[in-house]
Design a protein around this motif. Structure first.
Motif, PDB file in Angstrom:
ATOM      1  N   VAL A  50      49.333  33.498  46.140  1.00  0.00           N
ATOM      2  CA  VAL A  50      47.956  33.564  46.923  1.00  0.00           C
ATOM      3  C   VAL A  50      46.904  33.387  45.846  1.00  0.00           C
ATOM      4  O   VAL A  50      46.644  34.432  44.858  1.00  0.00           O
ATOM      5  N   GLN A  51      46.189  32.336  45.846  1.00  0.00           N
ATOM      6  CA  GLN A  51      44.968  32.318  45.011  1.00  0.00           C
ATOM      7  C   GLN A  51      43.741  32.738  45.834  1.00  0.00           C
ATOM      8  O   GLN A  51      43.392  32.640  46.765  1.00  0.00           O
ATOM      9  N   VAL A  52      43.169  33.941  45.039  1.00  0.00           N
ATOM     10  CA  VAL A  52      42.014  34.763  45.847  1.00  0.00           C
ATOM     11  C   VAL A  52      40.796  34.358  45.002  1.00  0.00           C
ATOM     12  O   VAL A  52      40.940  34.149  43.733  1.00  0.00           O
ATOM     13  N   GLU A  53      39.658  34.883  45.850  1.00  0.00           N
ATOM     14  CA  GLU A  53      38.438  34.594  45.392  1.00  0.00           C
ATOM     15  C   GLU A  53      37.994  35.865  44.368  1.00  0.00           C
ATOM     16  O   GLU A  53      38.405  36.774  45.092  1.00  0.00           O
ATOM     17  N   GLY A  54      37.493  35.870  43.256  1.00  0.00           N
ATOM     18  CA  GLY A  54      37.179  37.067  42.821  1.00  0.00           C
ATOM     19  C   GLY A  54      38.415  37.675  41.637  1.00  0.00           C
ATOM     20  O   GLY A  54      39.388  36.994  41.789  1.00  0.00           O
ATOM     21  N   GLU A  55      38.089  38.637  41.161  1.00  0.00           N
ATOM     22  CA  GLU A  55      39.461  39.453  40.276  1.00  0.00           C
ATOM     23  C   GLU A  55      39.634  40.904  41.004  1.00  0.00           C
ATOM     24  O   GLU A  55      38.782  41.788  40.836  1.00  0.00           O
ATOM     25  N   PRO A  56      40.776  40.929  41.730  1.00  0.00           N
ATOM     26  CA  PRO A  56      41.057  42.097  42.368  1.00  0.00           C
ATOM     27  C   PRO A  56      41.275  43.137  41.560  1.00  0.00           C
ATOM     28  O   PRO A  56      42.033  43.264  40.291  1.00  0.00           O
ATOM     29  N   ASP A  57      40.448  44.276  41.731  1.00  0.00           N
ATOM     30  CA  ASP A  57      40.746  45.485  40.644  1.00  0.00           C
ATOM     31  C   ASP A  57      41.946  46.249  40.988  1.00  0.00           C
ATOM     32  O   ASP A  57      42.627  46.040  42.324  1.00  0.00           O
ATOM     33  N   ARG A 111      33.964  27.614  42.825  1.00  0.00           N
ATOM     34  CA  ARG A 111      32.562  28.266  42.749  1.00  0.00           C
ATOM     35  C   ARG A 111      32.448  28.571  41.278  1.00  0.00           C
ATOM     36  O   ARG A 111      33.241  29.171  40.660  1.00  0.00           O
ATOM     37  N   ARG A 112      31.592  27.860  40.472  1.00  0.00           N
ATOM     38  CA  ARG A 112      31.415  27.713  39.182  1.00  0.00           C
ATOM     39  C   ARG A 112      31.321  29.249  38.648  1.00  0.00           C
ATOM     40  O   ARG A 112      31.903  29.542  37.537  1.00  0.00           O
ATOM     41  N   HIS A 113      30.816  30.247  39.371  1.00  0.00           N
ATOM     42  CA  HIS A 113      30.485  31.464  38.752  1.00  0.00           C
ATOM     43  C   HIS A 113      31.236  32.594  39.328  1.00  0.00           C
ATOM     44  O   HIS A 113      30.896  33.512  39.158  1.00  0.00           O
ATOM     45  N   ILE A 114      32.161  32.177  40.313  1.00  0.00           N
ATOM     46  CA  ILE A 114      33.178  32.979  40.671  1.00  0.00           C
ATOM     47  C   ILE A 114      34.272  32.882  40.512  1.00  0.00           C
ATOM     48  O   ILE A 114      35.079  31.795  40.618  1.00  0.00           O
ATOM     49  N   PRO A 115      35.202  33.885  39.732  1.00  0.00           N
ATOM     50  CA  PRO A 115      36.376  33.379  39.198  1.00  0.00           C
ATOM     51  C   PRO A 115      37.468  33.611  40.208  1.00  0.00           C
ATOM     52  O   PRO A 115      36.972  34.033  41.559  1.00  0.00           O
ATOM     53  N   ASP A 116      38.602  33.343  40.192  1.00  0.00           N
ATOM     54  CA  ASP A 116      39.698  33.365  41.065  1.00  0.00           C
ATOM     55  C   ASP A 116      41.075  33.862  40.246  1.00  0.00           C
ATOM     56  O   ASP A 116      40.989  33.488  39.180  1.00  0.00           O
ATOM     57  N   ARG A 117      41.858  34.323  41.004  1.00  0.00           N
ATOM     58  CA  ARG A 117      43.081  34.988  40.406  1.00  0.00           C
ATOM     59  C   ARG A 117      44.193  34.605  41.531  1.00  0.00           C
ATOM     60  O   ARG A 117      44.039  34.247  42.625  1.00  0.00           O
TER      61      ARG A 117
END
Length: 179
Positions: free
Chosen positions: A76-83, A124-130
């Protein structure tokens, strides 16, 4: 008994006919010309990866029925960096509008070496994914997408890697093989 492992491409329905009006969407019949087999479960049109098909009704029910708790593993590729808190929520089970989910197994992984998606995900250039490896033992409608959204990390791409002991292996999108 026939059992087929199929790598369902993005934007393909998990059925042999399109019941839409007009019927113009890609279906399993665009990839599999084998009479008498039916999908054991489903995989959403906007998801990719392993779909099992069989001509054995008992096996089909065993694979698809959540009572048997057959593990299904997704990349699963998700938006942001899950903590840690988001990952722990998934591990405990999250509350969805149709009730709590069973606990999931989840870990952050590196981007898997898989085919590019067409069309590509929105970046999105300014939002990482994981990327996550997430295993569930139930199969509600759009469950993985709803679970990641519930912890604040919408799904960008979803690839089912395995169902029970069956895996995609080296199947390319649109390819299938007998198990």
């Amino acid at each position: 008994m026939t059992l087929i492992l199929f790598n369902k491409p993005y934007d393909v329905l998990s059925q042999f006919t399109d019941r839409g009006t007009p019927a113009t969407r890609a279906t399993l019949s665009d990839h599999i010309d084998l009479p008498g087999v039916y999908p054991a479960g489903r995989l959403d049109r906007d998801s990719e990866g392993l779909l099992l098909l069989t001509d054995d009704g008992r096996l089909q029910a065993r694979i698809a029925d959540p009572r048997f708790k057959l593990p299904k593993t997704y990349w699963v590729q998700v938006e942001g960096e899950p903590d840690a808190a988001a990952l722990d929520s998934l591990r405990r089970g999250v509350m969805l509008n149709d009730g709590p989910t069973r606990p999931a197994e989840v870990e952050v992984i590196g981007a898997p070496a898989i085919w590019p998606r067409h069309p590509p995900i929105r970046v999105r250039r300014h939002i990482p994914d994981r990327w996550l490896r997430l295993t569930i033992r139930e199969g509600r409608n759009r469950q993985v997408r709803r679970m990641t959204a519930a912890v604040g990390h919408p799904t960008l791409r979803l690839v089912r890697w395995s169902i029970g002991d069956w895996t995609l292996g080296d199947l390319s999108p649109g390819q299938w093989r007998s198990a």
